[in-house]
Design an enzyme around this catalytic site. Sequence first.
Site, PDB file in Angstrom:
ATOM      1  CB  SER A  70       2.075   4.483  -3.140  1.00 16.54           C
ATOM      2  OG  SER A  70       1.667   4.318  -4.484  1.00 16.54           O
ATOM      3  CE  LYS A 143      -2.411   3.508  -4.086  1.00 19.53           C
ATOM      4  NZ  LYS A 143      -1.218   4.133  -3.427  1.00 19.53           N
TER       5      LYS A 143
END
Length: 261
Positions: A70, A143
């Site tokens: 990701s 993230k």
Amino acid sequence: MTDSVPAAGPAASADDAAPLRRPRDRGRNRKPNGVLRFLRDVAIIIVAAVVISFLIKTFLIRSFYIPSESMEQTLVRNDRIIVNQLVPGMMPIQRGDVIVFKDPGGWLDNVPVPQQDPVAGFFEWLLSFVGLTAPDSNDHLIKRVIGLPGDTVACCNEFGQMTVNGVPLEEPYVNLPNNVGPVSGDDFEVTVPEDSLWVMGDNRYNSKDSRYNREGPTRGFVPFGNVVGRAILITWPIDRWSWLDNYEFVFTGVDDTAEGG
């Protein structure tokens, strides 16, 4: 009268002839004591190193590995990273920071824990105790911070860009599929609540981030209390060793617009 001089009798002769006592050989006793002292010092050093490593892991820095794609191409699967745990407790989070955080609720799929050999499990526990491994990496997410409390984050404008407080972002870290322009496959507009963050993966079309968790208990936002720290360094593999940038220049003018509004 003349003074008489005592004659040297047999007793005197015996005293003069007494053999000298041989000094005790202390060298034979030193060797075992020296070995024990050495082993004691080694044990003290090991215990001190373990305690210091534990304290560093608990309060300063910690190691994690990357379990997914990701954050490509900034981070790739199985990279090892160092996380600064002074963020956000003693150091502020900034836009663009790459952070590690605990699942706010429903972000991660339930993954069965594989059976592990007891010996291997013990060594993994020992290494994790001093911060050299991170067996709980699958329980955390990583993230990039896009929005801070009070920010309005939206996507996408007519040029396919993300905006924060109306300021379009030129994001060099974003990884997009070939021939795709918009930096997000879904349009949205949110205002970040107090003590929360809006986060997104750099691999925008392969990241289950804030955009796709808006039906969850925190509506896609990450509470400050869930943040473990800021990722600062890739340590493994060696050929990927590098500091992680927060691309501060990307968010130039965002604060000015927020204050002016």
